[in-house]
Design a protein around this motif. Sequence first.
Motif, PDB file in Angstrom:
ATOM      1  N   LEU D  79     -37.552  30.319 -23.051  1.00 48.00           N
ATOM      2  CA  LEU D  79     -37.290  30.686 -24.635  1.00 48.00           C
ATOM      3  C   LEU D  79     -37.051  32.598 -24.438  1.00 48.00           C
ATOM      4  CD1 LEU D  79     -39.461  28.485 -26.887  1.00 48.00           C
ATOM      5  CD2 LEU D  79     -36.791  28.991 -27.207  1.00 48.00           C
ATOM      6  N   TYR D  80     -37.889  33.190 -23.998  1.00 48.73           N
ATOM      7  CA  TYR D  80     -38.625  34.185 -23.429  1.00 48.73           C
ATOM      8  C   TYR D  80     -36.624  35.319 -23.081  1.00 48.73           C
ATOM      9  CZ  TYR D  80     -43.224  33.504 -25.617  1.00 48.73           C
ATOM     10  OH  TYR D  80     -44.189  33.522 -25.951  1.00 48.73           O
ATOM     11  N   TYR D  81     -36.767  34.040 -21.616  1.00 47.15           N
ATOM     12  CA  TYR D  81     -35.686  34.697 -20.779  1.00 47.15           C
ATOM     13  C   TYR D  81     -34.275  34.668 -21.785  1.00 47.15           C
ATOM     14  CZ  TYR D  81     -33.124  35.154 -16.751  1.00 47.15           C
ATOM     15  OH  TYR D  81     -32.340  35.238 -15.652  1.00 47.15           O
ATOM     16  N   ILE D  82     -33.870  33.565 -21.913  1.00 44.50           N
ATOM     17  CA  ILE D  82     -32.873  33.426 -23.828  1.00 44.50           C
ATOM     18  C   ILE D  82     -32.958  34.777 -24.470  1.00 44.50           C
ATOM     19  CG2 ILE D  82     -31.815  32.009 -25.407  1.00 44.50           C
ATOM     20  CD1 ILE D  82     -32.614  29.269 -23.794  1.00 44.50           C
ATOM     21  N   ILE D  83     -33.977  34.899 -24.854  1.00 44.16           N
ATOM     22  CA  ILE D  83     -34.083  36.215 -26.122  1.00 44.16           C
ATOM     23  C   ILE D  83     -33.307  37.375 -25.511  1.00 44.16           C
ATOM     24  CG2 ILE D  83     -35.389  38.096 -26.737  1.00 44.16           C
ATOM     25  CD1 ILE D  83     -36.637  35.613 -27.829  1.00 44.16           C
ATOM     26  N   GLY D  84     -33.650  37.580 -23.479  1.00 48.09           N
ATOM     27  CA  GLY D  84     -33.878  38.648 -22.786  1.00 48.09           C
ATOM     28  C   GLY D  84     -35.443  39.724 -22.634  1.00 48.09           C
ATOM     29  N   SER D  85     -34.938  39.642 -21.505  1.00 49.96           N
ATOM     30  CA  SER D  85     -35.562  40.262 -20.635  1.00 49.96           C
ATOM     31  C   SER D  85     -36.016  42.063 -21.241  1.00 49.96           C
ATOM     32  CB  SER D  85     -36.566  40.227 -19.399  1.00 49.96           C
ATOM     33  OG  SER D  85     -34.809  41.042 -18.839  1.00 49.96           O
ATOM     34  N   GLY D  86     -34.735  42.177 -21.701  1.00 51.29           N
ATOM     35  CA  GLY D  86     -35.400  44.096 -22.523  1.00 51.29           C
ATOM     36  C   GLY D  86     -35.990  44.087 -24.089  1.00 51.29           C
ATOM     37  N   HIS D  87     -36.497  42.627 -24.404  1.00 58.15           N
ATOM     38  CA  HIS D  87     -37.199  42.521 -25.284  1.00 58.15           C
ATOM     39  C   HIS D  87     -38.250  42.358 -25.030  1.00 58.15           C
ATOM     40  CE1 HIS D  87     -33.085  41.409 -27.460  1.00 58.15           C
ATOM     41  NE2 HIS D  87     -33.793  42.197 -28.394  1.00 58.15           N
ATOM     42  N   ILE D 122     -41.736  43.490 -27.722  1.00 61.46           N
ATOM     43  CA  ILE D 122     -40.441  44.819 -28.473  1.00 61.46           C
ATOM     44  C   ILE D 122     -39.480  43.748 -29.571  1.00 61.46           C
ATOM     45  CG2 ILE D 122     -38.898  46.366 -28.115  1.00 61.46           C
ATOM     46  CD1 ILE D 122     -39.487  46.737 -25.187  1.00 61.46           C
ATOM     47  N   GLY D 123     -39.749  44.011 -30.975  1.00 56.73           N
ATOM     48  CA  GLY D 123     -38.503  43.779 -31.836  1.00 56.73           C
ATOM     49  C   GLY D 123     -39.075  42.224 -32.324  1.00 56.73           C
ATOM     50  N   ASN D 124     -37.984  41.453 -33.430  1.00 54.02           N
ATOM     51  CA  ASN D 124     -39.059  40.175 -33.979  1.00 54.02           C
ATOM     52  C   ASN D 124     -38.520  39.272 -33.149  1.00 54.02           C
ATOM     53  OD1 ASN D 124     -39.356  42.081 -35.989  1.00 54.02           O
ATOM     54  ND2 ASN D 124     -37.512  41.174 -37.443  1.00 54.02           N
ATOM     55  N   ALA D 125     -37.809  38.713 -32.535  1.00 52.00           N
ATOM     56  CA  ALA D 125     -37.093  37.890 -31.768  1.00 52.00           C
ATOM     57  C   ALA D 125     -38.640  37.148 -31.171  1.00 52.00           C
ATOM     58  CB  ALA D 125     -35.924  37.868 -31.354  1.00 52.00           C
ATOM     59  N   ALA D 126     -38.793  38.020 -29.933  1.00 52.09           N
ATOM     60  CA  ALA D 126     -39.726  37.882 -28.838  1.00 52.09           C
ATOM     61  C   ALA D 126     -41.362  38.233 -29.370  1.00 52.09           C
ATOM     62  CB  ALA D 126     -39.967  38.861 -27.641  1.00 52.09           C
TER      63      ALA D 126
END
Lengths: 312, 312, 312, 312
Positions: D79-87, D122-126
């Motif tokens: 799930l975290y990977y889908i959100i993107g490691s930039g978050h 960082i940010g709401n999704a993560a």
Amino acid sequence: MSPINNKTKKKPELGFGEKNYHKAVRFINRDGSINIRRRGLPGLGNLDIFHWFITTSITKLLVVIVSSYIITNLIFASLYYIIGSGHFGGIDSATEFNKFMSLFFFSAQTLTTLGYGHVFPIGNAASTISAIESLMGLLSFALATGILFGRFSRPKADLLYSNKALIAPYQDITALMFRITNKMQYELIECEASVTMVYNDTNTGKRAFETLKLEINRINFLTLSWTIVHPIDDESPLKNLTLKHLAEQDAEFIILIKAINDTFSQNVYSRHSYKAEEMVQNAKFKPLKQEADAKGKVYITVNDIHVYDEVR
Amino acid sequence: MSPINNKTKKKPELGFGEKNYHKAVRFINRDGSINIRRRGLPGLGNLDIFHWFITTSITKLLVVIVSSYIITNLIFASLYYIIGSGHFGGIDSATEFNKFMSLFFFSAQTLTTLGYGHVFPIGNAASTISAIESLMGLLSFALATGILFGRFSRPKADLLYSNKALIAPYQDITALMFRITNKMQYELIECEASVTMVYNDTNTGKRAFETLKLEINRINFLTLSWTIVHPIDDESPLKNLTLKHLAEQDAEFIILIKAINDTFSQNVYSRHSYKAEEMVQNAKFKPLKQEADAKGKVYITVNDIHVYDEVR
Amino acid sequence: MSPINNKTKKKPELGFGEKNYHKAVRFINRDGSINIRRRGLPGLGNLDIFHWFITTSITKLLVVIVSSYIITNLIFASLYYIIGSGHFGGIDSATEFNKFMSLFFFSAQTLTTLGYGHVFPIGNAASTISAIESLMGLLSFALATGILFGRFSRPKADLLYSNKALIAPYQDITALMFRITNKMQYELIECEASVTMVYNDTNTGKRAFETLKLEINRINFLTLSWTIVHPIDDESPLKNLTLKHLAEQDAEFIILIKAINDTFSQNVYSRHSYKAEEMVQNAKFKPLKQEADAKGKVYITVNDIHVYDEVR
Amino acid sequence: MSPINNKTKKKPELGFGEKNYHKAVRFINRDGSINIRRRGLPGLGNLDIFHWFITTSITKLLVVIVSSYIITNLIFASLYYIIGSGHFGGIDSATEFNKFMSLFFFSAQTLTTLGYGHVFPIGNAASTISAIESLMGLLSFALATGILFGRFSRPKADLLYSNKALIAPYQDITALMFRITNKMQYELIECEASVTMVYNDTNTGKRAFETLKLEINRINFLTLSWTIVHPIDDESPLKNLTLKHLAEQDAEFIILIKAINDTFSQNVYSRHSYKAEEMVQNAKFKPLKQEADAKGKVYITVNDIHVYDEVR
């Protein structure tokens, strides 16, 4: 005159009173719960939170846990926001909404004692509130532990009752009979049954009670199925009664089963009731398939418990 | 001669002794607690911390938890302060007070295993103390979990007793009667009652005990209310007694109820007592309102349990 | 001929066998524990860790918890050290010892899930071990929670027995008597006693057992003290015996008390035993001081339970 | 005609039914488990997760816990990977695999509420997903606490049964006998035994049951060993039977032991069964070594429980 043959002197005391409701009433629901509500206690007199947590469905429990989690975090986030986001390090302060969300997630990290620390309190006000929040978090999860353990370890008997109770020829006479079996993996031992008939006595105009004598009222193991039999002999209150009589007098057969759950050595209780519409006259239960495999392991097929054959 | 008719040979043993106090005494308080204190044990012999935690009010428990939390943090903050704030990173060292408060909140973050990490220990002394504190924290919260679970899962019967016990005409004779009902949501089953009269026997000058025979001493379900009846027949020790006699002999009616909490299959006990001033002569209980709605669901109104009518 | 008068036909079965040890032996220690050890089971057959955790002293339990904590951290610190301190951020690498200590405290912060984060793992090896350690930590503290709850909620009866059992004049005859009281704050209810005499039967050369008839063997409340009385009548095996006889035959009086702890509705058991040297002939218990204060609250002084007066 | 002497009128009800399997069958396995499986329930009707967690082996439990831990972390890492490691802050982004592993360990640190914070959302999704994960973690470990406590506190009687049941001369007649002892450290008190013989009745072609009368069926303490004795007198169904008869009729001796675990005041149950091949005719148990040391402490050697001597 009431057609029900009530010779017994000593009346059993079920505790359901003698009121005749003058309409169809059932004291025990088919799921075993009691069909009576107590009301009128002052205030929250009859609210027992723990009882609710233990007996409610898992879905409702999860809804309560998740919404409490969200609401608690909203409250603490608001408190932190009132204190001011300047009293926190690492806050995303691009917009007011971002500030609030940062504080909301800081609250979640505090409540669960996660504490990443990329956001952290500065100064006494912020630190005090977060110290209180983490204590609250620990106590809440102590509570949750108790509730989850209470739910799982709760003594329960999950019995399968035959859909119908039968009135069938039995040896030389007839008998009332129904079958039960254990639905679960654990074993039930020292199993006892009692059956009481509740009906409107047309003589007295009151609700009357008769305990039915059972052929066998106790078995050591409920591993197979158990056919519980009340022989309708001369002493039985069911002597010469048809289902039509039972329906007219709004009769209800209340069944109480007591057993010991072998895994936890706990007493467990099960209740059930049959009314005239759930009974069949002149029918006989088909024996359950029960067979031993090559290694001597015995199998029974429990979902055949409901199957019966008409008898002429 | 004592007016109390004590024909019974076999005396019941309540365990309250035979001492006559020569003043009004009550063994069971109206809330069911026992009105006797044991004292004189050496040291803390009779202190049972767990018992206190389980039976004290929720308010007192919270006060103890919160003050322990504050005191523990003060102690550890002092230890950290003695080690020196130089052994910690991220401390607010503007003033000595700020230093201490930083260490106080660091302690709270350690005890709850929150560990933001914006303040952190440097060197062995500071790290050792914080390793000890976090272990202590976990054990304390293990304890708190046990206490909260113990409180909630504790077997309890929360019965409502009628405010007054009545002496009323009953069938051909008179009877002593009072009513009970279950205040809670869970069901009580296999409910048993016993009633003992305690009084000063003016013949012997001692405290005497008589068990009162009950019309029915056991019911299967306490879902409605239960009127417990002692018929004052020729064998009753209450034969020909008035409330005035009972008051003169400091009589106390001690009631013990035993039942099974259906949710947890636990035995539960309840106690109550009536003295002469809580009794009414020539009065009769008004039947509880009990009705079935359209769907056959039965309702009772329990707060009417206290209502009685004078009888001429 | 044995001077002990063993008329009873039906022998009680204590389960201590009939072996005559030909020396002074006591089956029940004065603290109520059983003075018999089972040995010879293969392997660790008779080791039950949970039983040990529940019944050991609080000091030993703390020693085990603290040493496990230290040892576990030493093991993980060594693993981290083998992986290399280069795989961790924030390490104090002044000396090898400093490195190890940094890793030791990092381990403690991981095991307790404290996680300040000023030291943190870099790379898969270090991260994997710390992920395992934090899981282990949580499971261990789950275990500790269970143990602490098990200890506190364990059913226990903490009774005070009179130091001596007396043989004293009683009504027209003599009687064996001793006193018990409850040392704790909780109430004990439905209290039952049984007394068995064990002795070397000089006729058969075996260990024999006699149950002693008690005047009263059950009381409702153990709030005051309870004097348990065996009347030495014609049927008593103690008829015409002196303490010297009892000592010669190595007699032991084994007492079993069963009661219900009112706070938890748990059955509790207590055991005690008296041998001839703990008995006094021609002595009588002094009544316990028992008084009511102005508000009608009754007090007793329990440490007077041992006090007796010589009788001529 | 069946050689088994079934005079008893009142048949015991074991609950194993009357079916004759026409092959060798055993109802109780030698480890005390019941050799009958219920099947055919619709869906997962008979699955009780908690029962499985409590009764499964410690190895299987650990496998389930560790694999759930790994799988949960894989799911959240994805799930975290889908959100993107930039978050996420502090991610090792050298390769995609490194990114995934960083997120996997971040997930582990979140699930256990460790939260070092060197990696952080960082940010709401993560932040939202990690807030959900930490809640899930706490609830799972609440569950694990309950399971571990449930396993440890589960009432159990761990009895050692003699390998063989003997038919031996006994006083003037013969008797069926076997021995039991307690394998564990806790004491078992108020110990009761019952023995039922199950066999194919060659008269009726059905499985029949006979309860065997025991010389003593209850002892106070199971501290030594207990030899349970059924005297084969004129009323015994075993009168004049040999092992060969028992084997031909597929006889099984079902033993039920009920006792109280003294440490927890819990009722515990134990079962065992003997078939003809586990019985020996004309043999006698050798008494267990039982001796007192200099201090009067008594020892027994329990692994001698199986030893018997041939009798001519």
